[in-house]
Design an enzyme around this catalytic site. Structure first.
Site, PDB file in Angstrom:
ATOM      1  N   SER A  94       0.824  -1.222   0.000  1.00  0.00           N
ATOM      2  CA  SER A  94       0.000   0.000   0.000  1.00  0.00           C
ATOM      3  C   SER A  94       0.856   1.269   0.000  1.00  0.00           C
ATOM      4  O   SER A  94       0.391   2.340  -0.386  1.00  0.00           O
ATOM      5  CB  SER A  94      -0.916   0.012   1.228  1.00  0.00           C
ATOM      6  OG  SER A  94      -0.136  -0.074   2.411  1.00  0.00           O
ATOM      7  N   ARG A  95       2.087   1.146   0.480  1.00  0.00           N
ATOM      8  CA  ARG A  95       2.939   2.344   0.594  1.00  0.00           C
ATOM      9  C   ARG A  95       4.400   1.942   0.715  1.00  0.00           C
ATOM     10  O   ARG A  95       4.720   0.747   0.732  1.00  0.00           O
ATOM     11  CB  ARG A  95       2.508   3.199   1.792  1.00  0.00           C
ATOM     12  CG  ARG A  95       2.420   2.431   3.083  1.00  0.00           C
ATOM     13  CD  ARG A  95       1.463   3.136   4.071  1.00  0.00           C
ATOM     14  NE  ARG A  95       1.051   2.254   5.142  1.00  0.00           N
ATOM     15  CZ  ARG A  95       1.719   2.061   6.264  1.00  0.00           C
ATOM     16  NH1 ARG A  95       2.815   2.757   6.486  1.00  0.00           N
ATOM     17  NH2 ARG A  95       1.302   1.225   7.182  1.00  0.00           N
ATOM     18  N   VAL A 118      -0.558 -10.779   7.410  1.00  0.00           N
ATOM     19  CA  VAL A 118       0.454 -11.857   7.360  1.00  0.00           C
ATOM     20  C   VAL A 118       0.632 -12.553   8.708  1.00  0.00           C
ATOM     21  O   VAL A 118       1.260 -13.607   8.778  1.00  0.00           O
ATOM     22  CB  VAL A 118       1.835 -11.349   6.859  1.00  0.00           C
ATOM     23  CG1 VAL A 118       1.769 -10.855   5.441  1.00  0.00           C
ATOM     24  CG2 VAL A 118       2.426 -10.301   7.799  1.00  0.00           C
ATOM     25  N   ASN A 124       7.402  -8.449   2.003  1.00  0.00           N
ATOM     26  CA  ASN A 124       7.830  -7.090   2.350  1.00  0.00           C
ATOM     27  C   ASN A 124       7.153  -6.562   3.616  1.00  0.00           C
ATOM     28  O   ASN A 124       7.734  -5.732   4.309  1.00  0.00           O
ATOM     29  CB  ASN A 124       7.522  -6.165   1.165  1.00  0.00           C
ATOM     30  CG  ASN A 124       7.600  -4.705   1.542  1.00  0.00           C
ATOM     31  OD1 ASN A 124       8.688  -4.144   1.680  1.00  0.00           O
ATOM     32  ND2 ASN A 124       6.440  -4.074   1.768  1.00  0.00           N
ATOM     33  N   TYR A 163      13.032  -6.622  16.457  1.00  0.00           N
ATOM     34  CA  TYR A 163      13.076  -6.372  15.007  1.00  0.00           C
ATOM     35  C   TYR A 163      14.338  -6.975  14.387  1.00  0.00           C
ATOM     36  O   TYR A 163      14.271  -7.646  13.359  1.00  0.00           O
ATOM     37  CB  TYR A 163      13.016  -4.858  14.793  1.00  0.00           C
ATOM     38  CG  TYR A 163      12.960  -4.408  13.343  1.00  0.00           C
ATOM     39  CD1 TYR A 163      11.798  -4.547  12.600  1.00  0.00           C
ATOM     40  CD2 TYR A 163      14.070  -3.823  12.745  1.00  0.00           C
ATOM     41  CE1 TYR A 163      11.733  -4.113  11.280  1.00  0.00           C
ATOM     42  CE2 TYR A 163      14.030  -3.380  11.434  1.00  0.00           C
ATOM     43  CZ  TYR A 163      12.850  -3.523  10.711  1.00  0.00           C
ATOM     44  OH  TYR A 163      12.800  -3.090   9.398  1.00  0.00           O
ATOM     45  N   LYS A 217      14.655  -9.969  11.542  1.00  0.00           N
ATOM     46  CA  LYS A 217      15.274  -9.760  10.222  1.00  0.00           C
ATOM     47  C   LYS A 217      16.475 -10.693  10.014  1.00  0.00           C
ATOM     48  O   LYS A 217      16.680 -11.198   8.912  1.00  0.00           O
ATOM     49  CB  LYS A 217      15.675  -8.291  10.064  1.00  0.00           C
ATOM     50  CG  LYS A 217      14.482  -7.325  10.060  1.00  0.00           C
ATOM     51  CD  LYS A 217      13.481  -7.658   8.965  1.00  0.00           C
ATOM     52  CE  LYS A 217      12.411  -6.593   8.798  1.00  0.00           C
ATOM     53  NZ  LYS A 217      11.492  -6.895   7.692  1.00  0.00           N
TER      54      LYS A 217
HETATM   55  P1  NAP Z   1       5.758   1.025   5.895  1.00  0.00           P
HETATM   56  O1  NAP Z   1       5.832   2.246   5.075  1.00  0.00           O
HETATM   57  O2  NAP Z   1       5.525   1.117   7.362  1.00  0.00           O
HETATM   58  O3  NAP Z   1       4.665   0.035   5.246  1.00  0.00           O
HETATM   59  C1  NAP Z   1       4.425  -1.205   5.844  1.00  0.00           C
HETATM   60  C2  NAP Z   1       3.584  -2.051   4.932  1.00  0.00           C
HETATM   61  O4  NAP Z   1       3.413  -3.328   5.564  1.00  0.00           O
HETATM   62  C3  NAP Z   1       2.205  -1.470   4.708  1.00  0.00           C
HETATM   63  O5  NAP Z   1       1.816  -1.742   3.381  1.00  0.00           O
HETATM   64  C4  NAP Z   1       1.337  -2.256   5.686  1.00  0.00           C
HETATM   65  O6  NAP Z   1      -0.001  -2.431   5.247  1.00  0.00           O
HETATM   66  C5  NAP Z   1       2.026  -3.603   5.675  1.00  0.00           C
HETATM   67  N1  NAP Z   1       1.756  -4.375   6.888  1.00  0.00           N
HETATM   68  C6  NAP Z   1       2.004  -4.024   8.181  1.00  0.00           C
HETATM   69  N2  NAP Z   1       1.581  -4.995   9.015  1.00  0.00           N
HETATM   70  C7  NAP Z   1       1.061  -5.975   8.225  1.00  0.00           C
HETATM   71  C8  NAP Z   1       0.448  -7.231   8.486  1.00  0.00           C
HETATM   72  N3  NAP Z   1       0.259  -7.702   9.726  1.00  0.00           N
HETATM   73  N4  NAP Z   1       0.022  -7.978   7.433  1.00  0.00           N
HETATM   74  C9  NAP Z   1       0.191  -7.524   6.164  1.00  0.00           C
HETATM   75  N5  NAP Z   1       0.739  -6.339   5.855  1.00  0.00           N
HETATM   76  C10 NAP Z   1       1.177  -5.574   6.876  1.00  0.00           C
HETATM   77  O7  NAP Z   1       7.080   0.135   5.757  1.00  0.00           O
HETATM   78  P2  NAP Z   1       8.357   0.296   4.796  1.00  0.00           P
HETATM   79  O8  NAP Z   1       9.264   1.275   5.413  1.00  0.00           O
HETATM   80  O9  NAP Z   1       7.929   0.434   3.392  1.00  0.00           O
HETATM   81  O10 NAP Z   1       9.019  -1.142   5.045  1.00  0.00           O
HETATM   82  C11 NAP Z   1       8.759  -2.252   4.217  1.00  0.00           C
HETATM   83  C12 NAP Z   1       9.677  -3.400   4.642  1.00  0.00           C
HETATM   84  O11 NAP Z   1      11.033  -2.968   4.580  1.00  0.00           O
HETATM   85  C13 NAP Z   1       9.453  -3.879   6.065  1.00  0.00           C
HETATM   86  O12 NAP Z   1       9.620  -5.268   6.152  1.00  0.00           O
HETATM   87  C14 NAP Z   1      10.553  -3.183   6.846  1.00  0.00           C
HETATM   88  O13 NAP Z   1      10.902  -3.889   8.015  1.00  0.00           O
HETATM   89  C15 NAP Z   1      11.658  -3.197   5.824  1.00  0.00           C
HETATM   90  N6  NAP Z   1      12.673  -2.160   6.055  1.00  0.00           N
HETATM   91  C16 NAP Z   1      12.347  -0.838   6.002  1.00  0.00           C
HETATM   92  C17 NAP Z   1      13.336   0.108   6.222  1.00  0.00           C
HETATM   93  C18 NAP Z   1      13.073   1.599   6.166  1.00  0.00           C
HETATM   94  O14 NAP Z   1      14.006   2.365   6.459  1.00  0.00           O
HETATM   95  N7  NAP Z   1      11.905   2.054   5.800  1.00  0.00           N
HETATM   96  C19 NAP Z   1      14.637  -0.302   6.505  1.00  0.00           C
HETATM   97  C20 NAP Z   1      14.929  -1.648   6.552  1.00  0.00           C
HETATM   98  C21 NAP Z   1      13.936  -2.570   6.320  1.00  0.00           C
HETATM   99  P3  NAP Z   1      -1.223  -1.408   5.574  1.00  0.00           P
HETATM  100  O15 NAP Z   1      -1.657  -0.906   4.246  1.00  0.00           O
HETATM  101  O16 NAP Z   1      -2.268  -2.237   6.173  1.00  0.00           O
HETATM  102  O17 NAP Z   1      -0.714  -0.356   6.488  1.00  0.00           O
END
Ligand code: NAP
Length: 246
Positions: A14-15, A63, A89, A154, A158
């Site tokens: 979604s984002r 998930v 993701n 976390y 990971k």
């Molecule tokens: P984000 O903007 O917070 O978006 C999280 C996404 O995960 C949203 O689409 C959300 O869906 C979905 N989600 C959350 N809980 C869920 C559940 N129980 N079941 C299914 N979907 C769920 O996150 P992001 O920053 O894009 O991060 C994406 C991935 O990259 C994650 O695994 C995160 O740990 C990893 N990551 C991110 C960063 C960073 O700096 N941003 C760094 C390292 C790793 P909704 O539409 O329902 O909200």
């Protein structure tokens, strides 16, 4: 197999990073099943796919729930066929120092970020095995390798995701399925939007490239890993972190 014959299941589309992955793979002609935990989120995915001329739609998925995973995957299979690309993701943070961490904060993160891989991949590999082709990408994180104070839950989830990928890669390599992890550093999304200005300043001091990454910079690596060009890479973790951990 051409891209238009492939369907990619992307959780959390979604984002942020998941949306960038959906758009990047979709522009390559791959059909997209993107997920959100809410109907509104699923509709917004259908809308942006539609607006960009990408075939696919949004689905509701939690998930962390067995039944939700089973029902979402069976809907995707019914409507588009077996997903031969799965990008795990979806992820959450519940940061706290271990001394203060509540058991729910521990359990929610492990369940959403790590146990989800058991649920989704176990179902998804059936179709990939039949097709004798598949790509699984787990989105992990730099902190799985580096650790980070306040993130025992976390970073354990990971690091676990990366170990999971290495083991599954050994189980199903003979079927033409690769399993890899992409470990982002600090990427500009809602997740890092929670950081204070002081925290961002402190972070930038530790990043040789002196900026946060963009979701598209992670998506491009995922696009490479799902391509035929990456057919001999499996069990690997590719870091996308601006040099903050080498
Ligand atoms: P984000 O903007 O917070 O978006 C999280 C996404 O995960 C949203 O689409 C959300 O869906 C979905 N989600 C959350 N809980 C869920 C559940 N129980 N079941 C299914 N979907 C769920 O996150 P992001 O920053 O894009 O991060 C994406 C991935 O990259 C994650 O695994 C995160 O740990 C990893 N990551 C991110 C960063 C960073 O700096 N941003 C760094 C390292 C790793 P909704 O539409 O329902 O909200």
């Amino acid at each position: 197999m051409s891209n238009s014959e492939k369907i990619a299941l992307i959780t959390g589309a979604s984002r942020g990073i998941g949306k960038a992955i959906a758009l990047t793979l979709g522009r390559l002609g791959i059909r997209i099943a993107g997920t959100s935990t809410t109907e509104d989120g699923a509709n917004s995915i259908s809308k942006y796919l539609n607006q960009t001329g990408i075939e696919g739609r949004g689905y509701v998925l939690d998930v962390a729930e067995d039944e939700s995973v089973a029902s979402c995957v069976s809907k995707v299979v019914e409507e588009f066929g077996h997903p031969l690309i799965v990008v795990n993701n979806a992820g959450i943070t519940r940061d706290n120092l271990l001394l203060r961490m509540k058991s729910a904060e521990w359990a929610d993160v492990i369940n959403t970020n790590l146990s989800s891989l058991y649920r989704i991949n176990k179902i998804a590999i059936k179709g990939m095995t039949k097709a004798r082709w598949g790509r699984i990408i787990n989105i992990s994180s730099v902190v799985g390798a580096s650790g980070n104070a306040g993130q025992t839950n976390y970073s354990a989830s990971k690091a676990g995701a990366e170990g999971f990928a290495r083991s599954l890669a050994q189980e199903i390599g003979s079927r033409g399925i690769t399993v890899n992890s992409v470990a982002p550093g600090f990427i500009q999304t809602d997740m890092t939007g929670m950081l204070s200005e002081a925290q961002v300043k402190d972070l930038l001091n530790k990043i040789p490239l002196k900026r946060l990454g963009q979701p598209e910079e992670v998506a491009e690596v995922v696009a490479f890993l799902v391509s035929e060009s990456a057919g001999y890479i499996t069990g690997e973790t590719i870091h996308v972190n601006g040099g903050m951990h080498m």
